[in-house]
Enzyme design. Structure first.
Site, PDB file in Angstrom:
ATOM      1  N   PHE A 188       8.742  55.011  34.763  1.00 52.85           N
ATOM      2  CA  PHE A 188       8.671  56.244  34.664  1.00 52.85           C
ATOM      3  C   PHE A 188       8.362  56.909  36.088  1.00 52.85           C
ATOM      4  CE2 PHE A 188       7.567  59.291  31.000  1.00 52.85           C
ATOM      5  CZ  PHE A 188       8.838  58.850  30.159  1.00 52.85           C
ATOM      6  N   ARG A 192       0.471  66.034  36.143  1.00 56.65           N
ATOM      7  CA  ARG A 192       0.658  64.918  35.307  1.00 56.65           C
ATOM      8  C   ARG A 192       1.883  63.884  35.568  1.00 56.65           C
ATOM      9  NH1 ARG A 192       1.988  63.184  30.166  1.00 56.65           N
ATOM     10  NH2 ARG A 192       3.329  65.154  29.822  1.00 56.65           N
ATOM     11  N   GLU A 206      12.077  61.980  29.979  1.00 53.97           N
ATOM     12  CA  GLU A 206      12.294  61.126  31.157  1.00 53.97           C
ATOM     13  C   GLU A 206      12.971  59.769  31.107  1.00 53.97           C
ATOM     14  OE1 GLU A 206       8.990  62.296  33.781  1.00 53.97           O
ATOM     15  OE2 GLU A 206       9.208  60.487  34.757  1.00 53.97           O
ATOM     16  N   HIS A 222       5.877  72.849  29.818  1.00 52.77           N
ATOM     17  CA  HIS A 222       6.071  71.399  28.866  1.00 52.77           C
ATOM     18  C   HIS A 222       4.263  71.046  28.687  1.00 52.77           C
ATOM     19  CE1 HIS A 222       6.687  67.503  27.398  1.00 52.77           C
ATOM     20  NE2 HIS A 222       6.437  66.846  28.437  1.00 52.77           N
ATOM     21  N   GLN A 259       2.778  72.026  33.974  1.00 54.47           N
ATOM     22  CA  GLN A 259       3.901  71.275  34.237  1.00 54.47           C
ATOM     23  C   GLN A 259       5.155  71.926  33.594  1.00 54.47           C
ATOM     24  OE1 GLN A 259       4.406  66.963  32.674  1.00 54.47           O
ATOM     25  NE2 GLN A 259       3.924  66.697  34.662  1.00 54.47           N
ATOM     26  N   LEU A 305      12.669  69.223  24.595  1.00 55.66           N
ATOM     27  CA  LEU A 305      12.583  68.135  25.655  1.00 55.66           C
ATOM     28  C   LEU A 305      13.729  67.157  25.579  1.00 55.66           C
ATOM     29  CD1 LEU A 305      10.732  67.660  27.834  1.00 55.66           C
ATOM     30  CD2 LEU A 305       9.807  65.595  26.324  1.00 55.66           C
ATOM     31  N   HIS A 323       8.578  70.738  33.059  1.00 49.65           N
ATOM     32  CA  HIS A 323       9.520  69.423  32.736  1.00 49.65           C
ATOM     33  C   HIS A 323      10.673  69.664  33.294  1.00 49.65           C
ATOM     34  CE1 HIS A 323      11.228  66.010  31.230  1.00 49.65           C
ATOM     35  NE2 HIS A 323       9.901  65.467  30.950  1.00 49.65           N
ATOM     36  N   ARG A 367       7.394  65.106  38.293  1.00 49.63           N
ATOM     37  CA  ARG A 367       8.214  66.057  37.759  1.00 49.63           C
ATOM     38  C   ARG A 367       8.323  67.425  38.559  1.00 49.63           C
ATOM     39  NH1 ARG A 367       5.861  64.815  31.587  1.00 49.63           N
ATOM     40  NH2 ARG A 367       7.213  63.085  31.264  1.00 49.63           N
TER      41      ARG A 367
HETATM   42  P1  FAD Z   1      -1.773  67.729  20.310  1.00 47.84           P
HETATM   43  O1  FAD Z   1      -1.101  66.075  19.995  1.00 47.84           O
HETATM   44  O2  FAD Z   1      -0.790  68.670  20.753  1.00 47.84           O
HETATM   45  O3  FAD Z   1      -2.399  68.148  19.030  1.00 47.84           O
HETATM   46  C1  FAD Z   1      -3.098  69.160  18.887  1.00 47.84           C
HETATM   47  C2  FAD Z   1      -3.681  69.360  17.578  1.00 47.84           C
HETATM   48  O4  FAD Z   1      -4.588  70.495  17.430  1.00 47.84           O
HETATM   49  C3  FAD Z   1      -2.838  69.700  16.484  1.00 47.84           C
HETATM   50  O5  FAD Z   1      -2.889  68.988  15.227  1.00 47.84           O
HETATM   51  C4  FAD Z   1      -2.722  71.134  16.130  1.00 47.84           C
HETATM   52  O6  FAD Z   1      -2.486  71.514  14.879  1.00 47.84           O
HETATM   53  C5  FAD Z   1      -4.147  71.382  16.372  1.00 47.84           C
HETATM   54  N1  FAD Z   1      -4.577  72.606  16.596  1.00 47.84           N
HETATM   55  C6  FAD Z   1      -4.198  73.730  17.526  1.00 47.84           C
HETATM   56  N2  FAD Z   1      -4.771  74.747  17.688  1.00 47.84           N
HETATM   57  C7  FAD Z   1      -5.635  74.594  16.445  1.00 47.84           C
HETATM   58  C8  FAD Z   1      -6.613  75.534  15.835  1.00 47.84           C
HETATM   59  N3  FAD Z   1      -6.952  76.712  16.128  1.00 47.84           N
HETATM   60  N4  FAD Z   1      -7.159  75.233  14.795  1.00 47.84           N
HETATM   61  C9  FAD Z   1      -7.012  73.660  14.112  1.00 47.84           C
HETATM   62  N5  FAD Z   1      -6.331  72.850  14.886  1.00 47.84           N
HETATM   63  C10 FAD Z   1      -5.601  73.376  16.074  1.00 47.84           C
HETATM   64  N6  FAD Z   1       2.936  62.409  26.831  1.00 47.84           N
HETATM   65  C11 FAD Z   1       3.204  61.128  27.240  1.00 47.84           C
HETATM   66  O7  FAD Z   1       2.087  60.640  27.747  1.00 47.84           O
HETATM   67  N7  FAD Z   1       4.310  60.164  27.394  1.00 47.84           N
HETATM   68  C12 FAD Z   1       5.437  61.021  26.543  1.00 47.84           C
HETATM   69  O8  FAD Z   1       6.287  60.252  26.285  1.00 47.84           O
HETATM   70  C13 FAD Z   1       5.294  62.267  26.061  1.00 47.84           C
HETATM   71  N8  FAD Z   1       6.530  62.910  25.543  1.00 47.84           N
HETATM   72  C14 FAD Z   1       6.284  64.404  25.148  1.00 47.84           C
HETATM   73  C15 FAD Z   1       7.183  64.910  24.383  1.00 47.84           C
HETATM   74  C16 FAD Z   1       7.420  66.346  23.905  1.00 47.84           C
HETATM   75  C17 FAD Z   1       8.343  66.769  23.156  1.00 47.84           C
HETATM   76  C18 FAD Z   1       6.104  66.908  24.103  1.00 47.84           C
HETATM   77  C19 FAD Z   1       6.137  68.468  23.583  1.00 47.84           C
HETATM   78  C20 FAD Z   1       5.105  66.287  24.895  1.00 47.84           C
HETATM   79  C21 FAD Z   1       5.296  64.904  25.167  1.00 47.84           C
HETATM   80  N9  FAD Z   1       4.171  64.378  26.182  1.00 47.84           N
HETATM   81  C22 FAD Z   1       4.242  63.061  26.457  1.00 47.84           C
HETATM   82  C23 FAD Z   1       2.887  65.213  26.161  1.00 47.84           C
HETATM   83  C24 FAD Z   1       1.973  64.560  24.887  1.00 47.84           C
HETATM   84  O9  FAD Z   1       2.613  64.409  23.959  1.00 47.84           O
HETATM   85  C25 FAD Z   1       0.758  65.688  24.831  1.00 47.84           C
HETATM   86  O10 FAD Z   1       0.462  66.108  25.816  1.00 47.84           O
HETATM   87  C26 FAD Z   1      -0.321  65.140  24.034  1.00 47.84           C
HETATM   88  O11 FAD Z   1       0.437  64.561  22.712  1.00 47.84           O
HETATM   89  C27 FAD Z   1      -1.438  66.055  23.654  1.00 47.84           C
HETATM   90  O12 FAD Z   1      -2.210  65.508  22.515  1.00 47.84           O
HETATM   91  P2  FAD Z   1      -3.360  66.198  22.051  1.00 47.84           P
HETATM   92  O13 FAD Z   1      -4.148  65.124  21.237  1.00 47.84           O
HETATM   93  O14 FAD Z   1      -4.410  66.518  23.337  1.00 47.84           O
HETATM   94  O15 FAD Z   1      -3.005  67.154  21.165  1.00 47.84           O
END
Ligand code: FAD
Length: 634
Positions: free
Chosen positions: A121, A424, A267, A389, A248, A264, A250, A323
């Site tokens: 990556f 990142r 990558e 992103h 970021q 998305l 993307h 990125r």
């Molecule tokens: P999230 O998984 O975003 O979860 C947030 C949670 O908070 C959700 O349940 C949401 O409903 C909840 N929430 C938000 N606001 C509130 C509120 N006010 N009240 C109650 N609940 C709330 N990263 C990598 O390392 N590798 C990858 O291959 C990769 N691919 C990606 C592909 C895509 C399409 C995207 C969008 C991101 C990708 N990323 C990747 C980034 C990574 O997925 C995210 O940064 C990461 O999953 C964030 O995880 P998190 O647990 O912080 O939050």
């Protein structure tokens, strides 16, 4: 005031992505009663959308890999603005978190010898991403949810109640955090999206795990719930946000058709051999390798192509630069008139791998393009361009405990800041969620233990009433401005004025607009009632988006250099002076605006600095800092 449903827990986790679930599991392992709250359906978080994989220096594919190399790559990727301690903990603990997932039932792709496979990556020196095809996030979430269920089954066996100590509240949006008179966390208020009924969670510890902020931009890979709620809620409760200017973009989002613009394109397409070309057919990335990276990247297409088979003796293709570099390069090509008809560039894997192989390695991408754009990626190039992103900036936390300035408030995952510095690396988020989600859960539980029997902070009824009243305001004003109009104007302002390349006069213009948006937001109204009413929900989300956008714009105007996810047209170079500065946003005294201040960045421990060559440090550090370092090493 209406009567309100009440629940009482030791630890409330807001967010059910990877960070939230991992935190909840750890707090439950520590014997705490835990609630998990998610705005959307349980299981539908960004984490589930993650494609490429989770970075962990297990050394399965190249035995030279280890935590030190991962630490170095992470610091380089973040251009040395990362909190060094977070980058260290992350690099050291990520492999254990991946192993642990396997123990809980995750099945990663394998090497020929049967080890967990790891893929290349951008910015990672060795193949490092543990993955499941291009659906890694799905496996991660599936495994963590399965773990939650397993714990609930244990509870059922012990107490006869499935969700006695670990309960999920799905489709529940938190709108305010509550504190007691001493300023300690006391709980949170939210509403059920379906019924519009309010709910109070009393808890001495709250963990924010709400993910990103992308919905403040027009073109984004983020889905509807990413309105920066966690960032804003924490700030309103007295916590600080660090380095919000770093966003970021993307490099590869879909640009066509318009309905899917921003979605998305992983990558992994480039990691597995895909190349970027402009409208003249040129592999333009060779023209954009910055000096700091020159040594590690191939100078000719031949060398770049040989790297896929022989990484020992060749340097990596420039398509795999971090990125920020790739996004800016695409932006420049399009601006120079060498873009595709739809304003992107070409990403081609069809001429690089056999069709069979593409379908095996990139099944989701194959389907995504076939179904959404009627493009067959095994036969045609994709059209791609930058998309908002990920936010590197976030809630300021202690690197070891994930605690914030507010006693009882913790943060982990994308909504927290520091770990990724100014940019990142791909794959470093999934590992971040696991490492720091676990730490947040552990330390929140310890904090609760420390309070003792009598110490649980009390919620003041007046604060609950105020939160409910604030949330009901748009419904009392059905003739007010349509929230979607304001949301649209905000997105356009942020996308065009505080986007990939920033000009001070444009960012200032954005700040003026943001000031104009504030009174408009006060007058926003929603027609209809409280039962599932998305217009009302957007009206509530707008408060958070406006707060976060103000932080982003203020910090973007302040930081007079270009670094990682922040590029200033008038200060195109990185400045060693600015590397010493974290920009901190907090709520102003009167609560009406954002204060921004400079805070010195923590000094990197000498043993960690010793992992870098002096010649490399010279690119990032001031002469005075180098003089001290030189003296140390002498
Ligand atoms: P999230 O998984 O975003 O979860 C947030 C949670 O908070 C959700 O349940 C949401 O409903 C909840 N929430 C938000 N606001 C509130 C509120 N006010 N009240 C109650 N609940 C709330 N990263 C990598 O390392 N590798 C990858 O291959 C990769 N691919 C990606 C592909 C895509 C399409 C995207 C969008 C991101 C990708 N990323 C990747 C980034 C990574 O997925 C995210 O940064 C990461 O999953 C964030 O995880 P998190 O647990 O912080 O939050």
């Amino acid at each position: 005031a209406e009567s309100i449903e009440r629940h009482s827990y030791d630890v409330v986790v807001i967010g059910a992505g990877g960070a939230g679930l991992r935190a909840a599991i750890e707090a439950r392992h520590s014997g705490k009663r835990v609630a998990i709250i998610s705005k959307s359906l349980f299981g539908k978080a960004h984490t589930v959308m993650a494609e490429g994989g989770a970075a962990a220096a297990m050394g399965n594919v190249n035995s030279k890999d280890n935590w030190q190399v991962h630490f170095r790559d992470t610091m380089r990727g973040g251009k040395f603005l990362n909190h060094f301690r977070m980058a260290e903990l992350h690099a050291k603990e990520a492999p254990d978190r991946i192993w642990e997932l396997e123990a809980w039932g995750a099945l990663f792709d394998r090497t020929k010898e049967g080890k967990i496979s790891q893929r290349n990556f951008g910015g990672h020196e060795y193949p490092r991403l543990a993955h499941v095809g291009d659906r890694t996030g799905l496996e991660l979430i599936r495994t963590l949810q399965q773990r939650v269920v397993a714990l609930q089954q244990e509870d059922q066996a012990a107490s006869g109640e499935y969700d006695g100590s670990l309960r999920v509240f799905a489709e529940t949006t938190i709108v305010r955090l509550l504190k007691d008179e001493q300023g300690r966390i006391a709980g949170a208020v939210g509403y059920y999206r379906e019924t519009g009924q309010f709910v109070l969670f009393e808890a001495p510890a709250v963990i924010m795990a709400t993910g990103g902020i992308g919905r403040s931009y027009t073109v984004t890979s983020n889905s509807w719930e990413y309105t920066g709620d966690g960032h804003a809620l924490a700030l309103l409760a007295g916590a600080a946000l660090v380095n919000m200017e770093f966003i970021q973009f993307h490099p590869t989002g879909m640009v066509w058709p318009p309905s899917v613009k921003g979605i998305l394109v992983t990558e992994s397409v480039r990691g597995d051999g895909g190349v970027l070309r402009n409208s003249e057919g040129k592999r333009f990335m060779f023209d954009y390798v910055p000096d700091v990276f020159r040594k590690q990247y191939a100078e000719t297409e031949d060398e770049a192509d040989r790297w896929y088979d022989d990484q020992e003796n060749n340097r990596r293709p420039p398509e795999l630069l971090p990125r920020d570099e790739v996004a800016r390069s695409i932006n420049s090509e399009v601006k120079a008139g060498r873009g595709t008809p739809n304003g992107g560039v070409y990403l081609d894997v069809s001429t690089r791998l056999p069709a069979e192989e593409i379908r095996r390695r990139l099944p989701s991408m194959y389907h995504q393009f076939k179904e959404l754009a009627d493009v067959d990626i095994t036969a045609q190039p994709m059209e791609v361009g930058p998309t908002c992103h990920y936010v590197m900036g976030g809630i300021e936390v202690d690197p070891d405990t994930q605690g914030t300035k507010v006693p009882g408030l913790y943060a982990a995952g994308e909504c927290s800041g520091g770990m990724h510095g100014s940019n990142r690396l791909g794959g470093n988020s999934l590992s971040d969620l696991l490492v720091f989600g676990r730490r947040a859960g552990l330390h929140a539980a310890e904090y609760v233990d420390g309070l003792g029997a009598s110490g649980a902070p009390a919620v003041a009824q007046a604060d609950v009433d105020a939160a409910v009243e604030e949330a009901l305001a748009p419904l009392a004003n059905p003739d007010g401005e349509n929230p979607y109009t304001l949301h649209h104007d905000l997105q356009v302002a942020m996308n065009t004025l505080v986007g990939i390349i920033r000009k001070p006069e444009e960012v200032s213009e954005a700040l003026t607009k943001l000031e104009d948006f504030k009174p408009r937001h006060k007058k926003v109204g929603s027609v209809g009632g409280r039962r599932f009413n998305p217009g009302w929900h957007v009206a509530l989300d707008l408060r958070n988006m406006l707060i976060v956008s103000e932080c982003v714009a203020k910090a973007a105007l302040e930081r007079e250099e270009s670094r990682g996810g922040h590029t200033r047209d008038d200060f195109p170079a990185m400045s060693s002076k600015w590397r010493q500065v974290n920009l901190i946003c907090s709520l102003s005294e009167d609560g009406a605006g954002i204060d921004l201040l400079h805070q010195p960045i923590p000094t990197i421990r000498p043993d960690l600095l010793g992992l870098f060559e002096m010649s490399e440090l010279k690119k990032y550090f001031t002469d005075e800092e180098l003089a001290v370092l030189g003296a140390d090493s002498a």
